[in-house]
Motif scaffolding. Sequence first.
Motif, PDB file in Angstrom:
ATOM      1  N   TYR A  39      20.649   3.628   0.134  1.00  0.00           N
ATOM      2  CA  TYR A  39      20.529   4.981  -0.389  1.00  0.00           C
ATOM      3  C   TYR A  39      19.177   5.587  -0.028  1.00  0.00           C
ATOM      4  O   TYR A  39      19.029   6.803   0.022  1.00  0.00           O
ATOM      5  N   SER A  40      18.195   4.728   0.232  1.00  0.00           N
ATOM      6  CA  SER A  40      16.850   5.165   0.604  1.00  0.00           C
ATOM      7  C   SER A  40      16.329   4.276   1.720  1.00  0.00           C
ATOM      8  O   SER A  40      16.702   3.103   1.811  1.00  0.00           O
ATOM      9  N   PRO A  41      15.441   4.810   2.564  1.00  0.00           N
ATOM     10  CA  PRO A  41      14.739   3.922   3.498  1.00  0.00           C
ATOM     11  C   PRO A  41      13.692   3.113   2.738  1.00  0.00           C
ATOM     12  O   PRO A  41      13.331   3.456   1.609  1.00  0.00           O
ATOM     13  N   TRP A  42      13.208   2.049   3.346  1.00  0.00           N
ATOM     14  CA  TRP A  42      12.133   1.295   2.715  1.00  0.00           C
ATOM     15  C   TRP A  42      10.827   2.091   2.702  1.00  0.00           C
ATOM     16  O   TRP A  42      10.094   2.070   1.732  1.00  0.00           O
ATOM     17  N   LEU A  43      10.549   2.770   3.813  1.00  0.00           N
ATOM     18  CA  LEU A  43       9.311   3.523   3.948  1.00  0.00           C
ATOM     19  C   LEU A  43       9.616   4.969   4.296  1.00  0.00           C
ATOM     20  O   LEU A  43      10.573   5.255   5.029  1.00  0.00           O
ATOM     21  N   VAL A  44       8.791   5.876   3.809  1.00  0.00           N
ATOM     22  CA  VAL A  44       8.988   7.297   4.080  1.00  0.00           C
ATOM     23  C   VAL A  44       8.990   7.576   5.572  1.00  0.00           C
ATOM     24  O   VAL A  44       9.745   8.429   6.068  1.00  0.00           O
ATOM     25  N   SER A  45       8.177   6.857   6.331  1.00  0.00           N
ATOM     26  CA  SER A  45       8.082   7.091   7.773  1.00  0.00           C
ATOM     27  C   SER A  45       9.380   6.770   8.500  1.00  0.00           C
ATOM     28  O   SER A  45       9.615   7.266   9.605  1.00  0.00           O
ATOM     29  N   GLN A  46      10.258   5.955   7.910  1.00  0.00           N
ATOM     30  CA  GLN A  46      11.551   5.697   8.540  1.00  0.00           C
ATOM     31  C   GLN A  46      12.437   6.939   8.479  1.00  0.00           C
ATOM     32  O   GLN A  46      13.080   7.293   9.462  1.00  0.00           O
ATOM     33  N   GLY A  47      12.501   7.574   7.333  1.00  0.00           N
ATOM     34  CA  GLY A  47      13.001   8.931   7.248  1.00  0.00           C
ATOM     35  C   GLY A  47      14.492   9.177   7.206  1.00  0.00           C
ATOM     36  O   GLY A  47      14.915  10.325   7.296  1.00  0.00           O
ATOM     37  N   HIS A  48      15.338   8.148   7.055  1.00  0.00           N
ATOM     38  CA  HIS A  48      16.789   8.367   7.075  1.00  0.00           C
ATOM     39  C   HIS A  48      17.490   7.475   6.055  1.00  0.00           C
ATOM     40  O   HIS A  48      16.969   6.435   5.657  1.00  0.00           O
ATOM     41  N   LEU A 109      15.876  -0.737  -4.797  1.00  0.00           N
ATOM     42  CA  LEU A 109      15.654   0.474  -4.018  1.00  0.00           C
ATOM     43  C   LEU A 109      16.899   1.349  -3.943  1.00  0.00           C
ATOM     44  O   LEU A 109      16.808   2.581  -4.018  1.00  0.00           O
ATOM     45  N   ASN A 110      18.057   0.736  -3.808  1.00  0.00           N
ATOM     46  CA  ASN A 110      19.297   1.479  -3.604  1.00  0.00           C
ATOM     47  C   ASN A 110      20.142   1.590  -4.860  1.00  0.00           C
ATOM     48  O   ASN A 110      20.841   2.584  -5.053  1.00  0.00           O
ATOM     49  N   ALA A 242      12.161 -11.935  -2.441  1.00  0.00           N
ATOM     50  CA  ALA A 242      11.906 -11.928  -3.884  1.00  0.00           C
ATOM     51  C   ALA A 242      11.160 -10.674  -4.309  1.00  0.00           C
ATOM     52  O   ALA A 242      11.374 -10.143  -5.406  1.00  0.00           O
ATOM     53  N   VAL A 243      10.267 -10.183  -3.457  1.00  0.00           N
ATOM     54  CA  VAL A 243       9.529  -8.946  -3.741  1.00  0.00           C
ATOM     55  C   VAL A 243      10.376  -7.735  -3.389  1.00  0.00           C
ATOM     56  O   VAL A 243      10.532  -6.796  -4.177  1.00  0.00           O
ATOM     57  N   ASN A 244      10.942  -7.725  -2.188  1.00  0.00           N
ATOM     58  CA  ASN A 244      11.651  -6.544  -1.692  1.00  0.00           C
ATOM     59  C   ASN A 244      12.842  -6.161  -2.563  1.00  0.00           C
ATOM     60  O   ASN A 244      13.167  -4.977  -2.689  1.00  0.00           O
ATOM     61  N   ALA A 245      13.514  -7.134  -3.142  1.00  0.00           N
ATOM     62  CA  ALA A 245      14.703  -6.830  -3.939  1.00  0.00           C
ATOM     63  C   ALA A 245      14.375  -6.048  -5.198  1.00  0.00           C
ATOM     64  O   ALA A 245      15.233  -5.337  -5.726  1.00  0.00           O
ATOM     65  N   ASP A 246      13.140  -6.154  -5.680  1.00  0.00           N
ATOM     66  CA  ASP A 246      12.810  -5.555  -6.967  1.00  0.00           C
ATOM     67  C   ASP A 246      12.047  -4.239  -6.882  1.00  0.00           C
ATOM     68  O   ASP A 246      11.931  -3.537  -7.892  1.00  0.00           O
ATOM     69  N   LEU A 247      11.522  -3.868  -5.724  1.00  0.00           N
ATOM     70  CA  LEU A 247      10.778  -2.617  -5.618  1.00  0.00           C
ATOM     71  C   LEU A 247      11.746  -1.436  -5.681  1.00  0.00           C
ATOM     72  O   LEU A 247      12.762  -1.426  -4.997  1.00  0.00           O
ATOM     73  N   PRO A 248      11.424  -0.391  -6.473  1.00  0.00           N
ATOM     74  CA  PRO A 248      12.414   0.645  -6.750  1.00  0.00           C
ATOM     75  C   PRO A 248      12.439   1.840  -5.810  1.00  0.00           C
ATOM     76  O   PRO A 248      13.447   2.549  -5.746  1.00  0.00           O
ATOM     77  N   THR A 249      11.354   2.115  -5.089  1.00  0.00           N
ATOM     78  CA  THR A 249      11.281   3.357  -4.312  1.00  0.00           C
ATOM     79  C   THR A 249      10.519   3.134  -3.017  1.00  0.00           C
ATOM     80  O   THR A 249       9.747   2.165  -2.893  1.00  0.00           O
ATOM     81  N   PRO A 250      10.679   4.046  -2.036  1.00  0.00           N
ATOM     82  CA  PRO A 250       9.826   3.969  -0.845  1.00  0.00           C
ATOM     83  C   PRO A 250       8.342   3.999  -1.187  1.00  0.00           C
ATOM     84  O   PRO A 250       7.539   3.329  -0.533  1.00  0.00           O
ATOM     85  N   ALA A 251       7.975   4.746  -2.225  1.00  0.00           N
ATOM     86  CA  ALA A 251       6.570   4.767  -2.648  1.00  0.00           C
ATOM     87  C   ALA A 251       6.113   3.377  -3.083  1.00  0.00           C
ATOM     88  O   ALA A 251       4.964   2.973  -2.832  1.00  0.00           O
ATOM     89  N   GLY A 252       7.003   2.638  -3.731  1.00  0.00           N
ATOM     90  CA  GLY A 252       6.666   1.275  -4.123  1.00  0.00           C
ATOM     91  C   GLY A 252       6.447   0.375  -2.926  1.00  0.00           C
ATOM     92  O   GLY A 252       5.531  -0.458  -2.913  1.00  0.00           O
ATOM     93  N   PHE A 253       7.270   0.535  -1.893  1.00  0.00           N
ATOM     94  CA  PHE A 253       7.084  -0.241  -0.667  1.00  0.00           C
ATOM     95  C   PHE A 253       5.805   0.175   0.056  1.00  0.00           C
ATOM     96  O   PHE A 253       5.116  -0.656   0.645  1.00  0.00           O
ATOM     97  N   GLU A 254       5.480   1.458   0.022  1.00  0.00           N
ATOM     98  CA  GLU A 254       4.225   1.927   0.619  1.00  0.00           C
ATOM     99  C   GLU A 254       3.045   1.233  -0.048  1.00  0.00           C
ATOM    100  O   GLU A 254       2.127   0.740   0.620  1.00  0.00           O
ATOM    101  N   ALA A 255       3.059   1.196  -1.376  1.00  0.00           N
ATOM    102  CA  ALA A 255       1.958   0.573  -2.112  1.00  0.00           C
ATOM    103  C   ALA A 255       1.901  -0.935  -1.869  1.00  0.00           C
ATOM    104  O   ALA A 255       0.822  -1.504  -1.661  1.00  0.00           O
ATOM    105  N   ALA A 256       3.048  -1.576  -1.867  1.00  0.00           N
ATOM    106  CA  ALA A 256       3.084  -3.028  -1.706  1.00  0.00           C
ATOM    107  C   ALA A 256       2.647  -3.469  -0.320  1.00  0.00           C
ATOM    108  O   ALA A 256       2.173  -4.600  -0.137  1.00  0.00           O
ATOM    109  N   SER A 257       2.818  -2.584   0.677  1.00  0.00           N
ATOM    110  CA  SER A 257       2.502  -2.968   2.061  1.00  0.00           C
ATOM    111  C   SER A 257       1.234  -2.316   2.592  1.00  0.00           C
ATOM    112  O   SER A 257       0.944  -2.416   3.781  1.00  0.00           O
ATOM    113  N   GLN A 258       0.443  -1.678   1.714  1.00  0.00           N
ATOM    114  CA  GLN A 258      -0.706  -0.908   2.188  1.00  0.00           C
ATOM    115  C   GLN A 258      -1.795  -1.767   2.827  1.00  0.00           C
ATOM    116  O   GLN A 258      -2.583  -1.271   3.639  1.00  0.00           O
TER     117      GLN A 258
END
Length: 322
Positions: A39-48, A109-110, A242-258
């Motif tokens: 339903y969402s990309p992992w990162l905003v830069s993916q965009g689709h 995320l989805n 284990a981490v990726n399954a629980d992050l709720p939004t692309p913003a969360g992935f942005e923060a986790a991977s900064q």
Amino acid sequence: MARFGYTLMTEQSGPRDLVRYAQAAEDAGFDFEVSSDHYSPWLVSQGHAPYAWSVLGAVAQATSRVELMTYVTCPTMRYHPAVVAQKAATMSLLSEGRFLLGVGSGENLNEHVVGDGWPAVATRQAMLQEAVEIIRELHTGELVTYDGEYFRVDSARVWDVPEGGVPIGVAVSGEESIERFAPLGDHMIAVQPEAKLVEGWDAAHDGASRKIGQIPISWDPDLETAVERAHDQFRWFGGGWAVNADLPTPAGFEAASQFVRTDDVAESIACGPDLDELAASVQPYLDAGFTDIAIVQVGDEQQDRFLAEVAEPLLERLRALS
């Protein structure tokens, strides 16, 4: 010999482009094609994030040979399993038997988008077990009533079903999930090249099943560009399931991977123009006993050139390895 697939990444490409890529991937000689279902990309830069099932329906008509697969659909929250059973049966008929339903316990995320929260992993696994049982029953074409702990089905029938139902691949991650899902699934899906997973699954199937994995690569004529693209689009990849399954939004992935560096990405994803190096990155899956490996070409901007110029010689190298 292992089979090699092409990944329709709904997170990095729009729906019309994905259908075009699917046609080109078939022409290039890939054995199968898998689609993510987000339903969402992992990162905003993916965009689709187009609807995977509409894309797959179009792909079924635009191709004639390759097998098609969800990698993977979560049949427990966004989708009720009775609806997934109907969608999968329709896809099988549209593709004339070329469809394999890949299912898993999902990502926050989805699935959080429908407002039902995000259950603990043990609950998600139990929900997935019920979902697969429901889908299996509905694929008989018979009238089904099911009263489980998490799902109820009331006098439902899928009227258009392929003879014998639809093969189901289930995503597993360890001994407990294999014990739960090996008796229910036809084929194994896993995100890590672990031989123990293959051994455990084979023990339940006498070796007569497929073990399906996936690996990203970032081809580009310029190594630095390839690494930068992989970092921009796929730095979430190193977080682990284990981490990726629980992050709720692309913003969360942005923060986790900064704090993930380009060097970190280059160490985990094969990048650049060297086709031998790109092909060699699948070796751990082959060594672990996987029978099917789907390739992800990271990023949208080089997909056309990758499929036109690189896919065929890369497939030659991959098949030589297997």
